[in-house]
Design a protein around this motif. Structure first.
Motif, PDB file in Angstrom:
ATOM      1  N   THR A 119       0.851  -1.186   0.000  1.00  0.00           N
ATOM      2  CA  THR A 119       0.000   0.000   0.000  1.00  0.00           C
ATOM      3  C   THR A 119       0.883   1.231   0.000  1.00  0.00           C
ATOM      4  O   THR A 119       1.803   1.337   0.819  1.00  0.00           O
ATOM      5  N   LEU A 120       0.628   2.159  -0.929  1.00  0.00           N
ATOM      6  CA  LEU A 120       1.355   3.418  -0.941  1.00  0.00           C
ATOM      7  C   LEU A 120       0.770   4.353   0.105  1.00  0.00           C
ATOM      8  O   LEU A 120      -0.448   4.498   0.206  1.00  0.00           O
ATOM      9  N   LEU A 121       1.643   5.005   0.865  1.00  0.00           N
ATOM     10  CA  LEU A 121       1.224   5.933   1.911  1.00  0.00           C
ATOM     11  C   LEU A 121       1.825   7.309   1.672  1.00  0.00           C
ATOM     12  O   LEU A 121       2.977   7.430   1.257  1.00  0.00           O
ATOM     13  N   ALA A 122       1.040   8.347   1.944  1.00  0.00           N
ATOM     14  CA  ALA A 122       1.500   9.727   1.797  1.00  0.00           C
ATOM     15  C   ALA A 122       2.046  10.224   3.128  1.00  0.00           C
ATOM     16  O   ALA A 122       1.441  10.018   4.189  1.00  0.00           O
ATOM     17  N   GLY A 123       3.183  10.906   3.066  1.00  0.00           N
ATOM     18  CA  GLY A 123       3.788  11.456   4.270  1.00  0.00           C
ATOM     19  C   GLY A 123       4.109  12.926   4.109  1.00  0.00           C
ATOM     20  O   GLY A 123       4.107  13.465   3.003  1.00  0.00           O
ATOM     21  N   ARG A 124       4.362  13.580   5.263  1.00  0.00           N
ATOM     22  CA  ARG A 124       4.802  14.977   5.280  1.00  0.00           C
ATOM     23  C   ARG A 124       6.020  15.056   6.184  1.00  0.00           C
ATOM     24  O   ARG A 124       5.969  14.681   7.358  1.00  0.00           O
ATOM     25  N   VAL A 125       7.120  15.525   5.632  1.00  0.00           N
ATOM     26  CA  VAL A 125       8.373  15.570   6.377  1.00  0.00           C
ATOM     27  C   VAL A 125       8.298  16.660   7.444  1.00  0.00           C
ATOM     28  O   VAL A 125       7.779  17.755   7.199  1.00  0.00           O
TER      29      VAL A 125
ATOM     30  N   ASP B  48       4.328  15.139   0.452  1.00  0.00           N
ATOM     31  CA  ASP B  48       5.735  15.491   0.554  1.00  0.00           C
ATOM     32  C   ASP B  48       6.636  14.272   0.435  1.00  0.00           C
ATOM     33  O   ASP B  48       7.786  14.368   0.010  1.00  0.00           O
ATOM     34  N   HIS B  49       6.111  13.124   0.834  1.00  0.00           N
ATOM     35  CA  HIS B  49       6.901  11.901   0.900  1.00  0.00           C
ATOM     36  C   HIS B  49       6.024  10.706   0.578  1.00  0.00           C
ATOM     37  O   HIS B  49       4.811  10.716   0.825  1.00  0.00           O
ATOM     38  N   LEU B  50       6.631   9.677   0.004  1.00  0.00           N
ATOM     39  CA  LEU B  50       5.943   8.429  -0.303  1.00  0.00           C
ATOM     40  C   LEU B  50       6.638   7.312   0.455  1.00  0.00           C
ATOM     41  O   LEU B  50       7.859   7.152   0.364  1.00  0.00           O
ATOM     42  N   ALA B  51       5.875   6.552   1.239  1.00  0.00           N
ATOM     43  CA  ALA B  51       6.387   5.389   1.960  1.00  0.00           C
ATOM     44  C   ALA B  51       5.485   4.196   1.649  1.00  0.00           C
ATOM     45  O   ALA B  51       4.438   4.344   0.998  1.00  0.00           O
ATOM     46  N   LEU B  52       5.878   3.012   2.114  1.00  0.00           N
ATOM     47  CA  LEU B  52       5.162   1.789   1.782  1.00  0.00           C
ATOM     48  C   LEU B  52       4.729   1.029   3.030  1.00  0.00           C
ATOM     49  O   LEU B  52       5.509   0.875   3.977  1.00  0.00           O
ATOM     50  N   ARG B  53       3.494   0.578   3.019  1.00  0.00           N
ATOM     51  CA  ARG B  53       3.030  -0.383   4.016  1.00  0.00           C
ATOM     52  C   ARG B  53       3.020  -1.748   3.333  1.00  0.00           C
ATOM     53  O   ARG B  53       2.376  -1.925   2.297  1.00  0.00           O
ATOM     54  N   VAL B  54       3.763  -2.679   3.890  1.00  0.00           N
ATOM     55  CA  VAL B  54       3.964  -3.975   3.234  1.00  0.00           C
ATOM     56  C   VAL B  54       3.504  -5.095   4.161  1.00  0.00           C
ATOM     57  O   VAL B  54       3.922  -5.165   5.319  1.00  0.00           O
ATOM     58  N   ARG B  55       2.670  -5.965   3.634  1.00  0.00           N
ATOM     59  CA  ARG B  55       2.198  -7.129   4.396  1.00  0.00           C
ATOM     60  C   ARG B  55       2.907  -8.378   3.880  1.00  0.00           C
ATOM     61  O   ARG B  55       2.947  -8.640   2.677  1.00  0.00           O
ATOM     62  N   THR B  56       3.462  -9.148   4.796  1.00  0.00           N
ATOM     63  CA  THR B  56       4.145 -10.386   4.443  1.00  0.00           C
ATOM     64  C   THR B  56       3.260 -11.576   4.797  1.00  0.00           C
ATOM     65  O   THR B  56       2.244 -11.439   5.481  1.00  0.00           O
ATOM     66  N   VAL B  57       3.658 -12.749   4.348  1.00  0.00           N
ATOM     67  CA  VAL B  57       2.840 -13.932   4.610  1.00  0.00           C
ATOM     68  C   VAL B  57       3.035 -14.461   6.025  1.00  0.00           C
ATOM     69  O   VAL B  57       2.247 -15.285   6.497  1.00  0.00           O
ATOM     70  N   ASP B  58       4.060 -13.986   6.721  1.00  0.00           N
ATOM     71  CA  ASP B  58       4.376 -14.584   8.016  1.00  0.00           C
ATOM     72  C   ASP B  58       4.576 -13.592   9.154  1.00  0.00           C
ATOM     73  O   ASP B  58       4.770 -14.007  10.295  1.00  0.00           O
TER      74      ASP B  58
ATOM     75  N   VAL C 189       2.981  10.183   8.575  1.00  0.00           N
ATOM     76  CA  VAL C 189       2.465   9.388   7.466  1.00  0.00           C
ATOM     77  C   VAL C 189       0.994   9.078   7.705  1.00  0.00           C
ATOM     78  O   VAL C 189       0.575   8.772   8.821  1.00  0.00           O
ATOM     79  N   GLU C 190       0.194   9.204   6.658  1.00  0.00           N
ATOM     80  CA  GLU C 190      -1.215   8.839   6.714  1.00  0.00           C
ATOM     81  C   GLU C 190      -1.346   7.333   6.548  1.00  0.00           C
ATOM     82  O   GLU C 190      -0.484   6.681   5.968  1.00  0.00           O
ATOM     83  N   VAL C 191      -2.450   6.787   7.039  1.00  0.00           N
ATOM     84  CA  VAL C 191      -2.691   5.354   6.861  1.00  0.00           C
ATOM     85  C   VAL C 191      -3.633   5.088   5.690  1.00  0.00           C
ATOM     86  O   VAL C 191      -3.826   3.940   5.293  1.00  0.00           O
ATOM     87  N   ARG C 192      -4.180   6.135   5.104  1.00  0.00           N
ATOM     88  CA  ARG C 192      -5.082   5.985   3.960  1.00  0.00           C
ATOM     89  C   ARG C 192      -4.310   5.534   2.727  1.00  0.00           C
ATOM     90  O   ARG C 192      -3.279   6.106   2.396  1.00  0.00           O
ATOM     91  N   PRO C 193      -4.790   4.521   2.005  1.00  0.00           N
ATOM     92  CA  PRO C 193      -4.096   4.058   0.800  1.00  0.00           C
ATOM     93  C   PRO C 193      -4.093   5.133  -0.289  1.00  0.00           C
ATOM     94  O   PRO C 193      -5.071   5.861  -0.473  1.00  0.00           O
ATOM     95  N   ARG C 194      -2.988   5.203  -1.007  1.00  0.00           N
ATOM     96  CA  ARG C 194      -2.847   6.142  -2.122  1.00  0.00           C
ATOM     97  C   ARG C 194      -2.418   5.394  -3.377  1.00  0.00           C
ATOM     98  O   ARG C 194      -2.056   4.219  -3.328  1.00  0.00           O
TER      99      ARG C 194
END
Length: 279
Positions: free
Chosen positions: A89-95, A107-117, A186-191
């Motif tokens: 999931t792409l997340l929007a951030g503000r530095v 301002d910033h792009l970060a990633l929320r990543v879910r793994t199988v384990d 960082v917001e938790v809303r998907p982008r």
């Protein structure tokens, strides 16, 4: 991504194709990305357009062996992770500028990543000096990392949550800090990638953006230190904190450092360009 693009990306990172999208695989990919794909803003000063489209990002990072800044690096990395079976999931951030101010929206792009384990992780290979490994998204305690001690906590509403004279709920936003200092919210809303086009344009054109005012090319060294070329100043930082700086002598030496230490082949030395806004 096509299978051959995935293979080429992994080859650049020096990683074999993983069997499963696990936490250990994510950690390895995250570190190797920081070690092999530089955080750099050279395109801005070489007159190259920043295009936030997946194919263009892959062409730049994989085929052209370049780096980029947050939108490009995390955008490309997110595409690779998705192709390998991770849920991204792409997340929007503000530095965080200072105690009172945040940067522009997107301002910033970060990633929320879910793994199988192992649940959800905050992955970020596009913030420059940051965590070497992904951070556990739901952990609100201290998270030790070779890059420092990090925390992810719920952000308290402040001036950044006021728009048009009315308070806007921002309690779901998260604040990421390093060694006790907030780095970004960082917001938790998907982008989606298109959401960040205006932010990328602002950072590549505005005289108020630090990216238009200076040159940077930086990566994590294999020993855990960092190497950074800022214009003609080469800085190397050891894992224990030792630091060496020197000015490079002439264009040929600058181009050689880009080529030999960052894997970037250029036909000319980038120089800071005057802003299109007159800055």
């Amino acid at each position: 991504m096509k299978p051959e693009q995935v293979d080429a990306y992994l080859q650049r990172l020096g990683v074999a194709r993983p069997a499963w999208p696990t936490v250990d695989v994510l950690r390895e990919l995250h570190l190797r990305h920081l070690q092999t794909v530089p955080f750099e803003n050279l395109s801005i000063h070489l007159g190259e357009e920043i295009v936030l489209e997946e194919q263009r990002l892959l062409d730049k990072v994989v085929a052209e062996h370049r780096g980029g800044f947050c939108y490009e690096l995390n955008g490309a990395f997110g595409a690779l992770l998705t192709a390998l079976g991770f849920e991204v999931t792409l997340l929007a951030g503000r530095v965080r500028i200072d105690e009172e101010r945040l940067g522009i929206p997107y301002d910033h792009l970060a990633l929320r990543v879910r793994t199988v384990d192992g649940g959800d992780w905050l992955a970020d290979v596009g913030f420059g000096a940051h965590s070497h490994y992904p951070l556990e998204f739901g952990d609100r305690g201290e998270q030790p990392d070779p890059g420092g001690t990090f925390r992810i906590v719920e952000a308290a509403p402040d001036a950044a949550g006021v728009r048009g004279g009315h308070e806007v709920a921002v309690a779901a936003d998260l604040e990421v800090s390093r060694d006790g200092s907030p780095e970004y919210r960082v917001e938790v809303r998907p982008r989606v990638l298109d959401d960040f086009v205006a932010g990328a344009w602002w950072h590549s054109t505005s005289p108020r953006s630090h990216f238009t005012r200076s040159l940077v090319c930086s990566r994590v060294r294999e020993d855990g230190g960092r190497i950074t070329l800022g214009g003609r100043r080469l800085t190397e930082t050891a894992p224990g904190g030792g630091r060496e700086e020197r000015e490079l002598d002439g264009d040929e030496e600058v181009l050689a450092v880009y080529r030999e230490r960052f894997g970037i082949v250029l036909d000319r030395v980038p120089v800071v360009r005057k802003s299109a806004w007159g800055g």
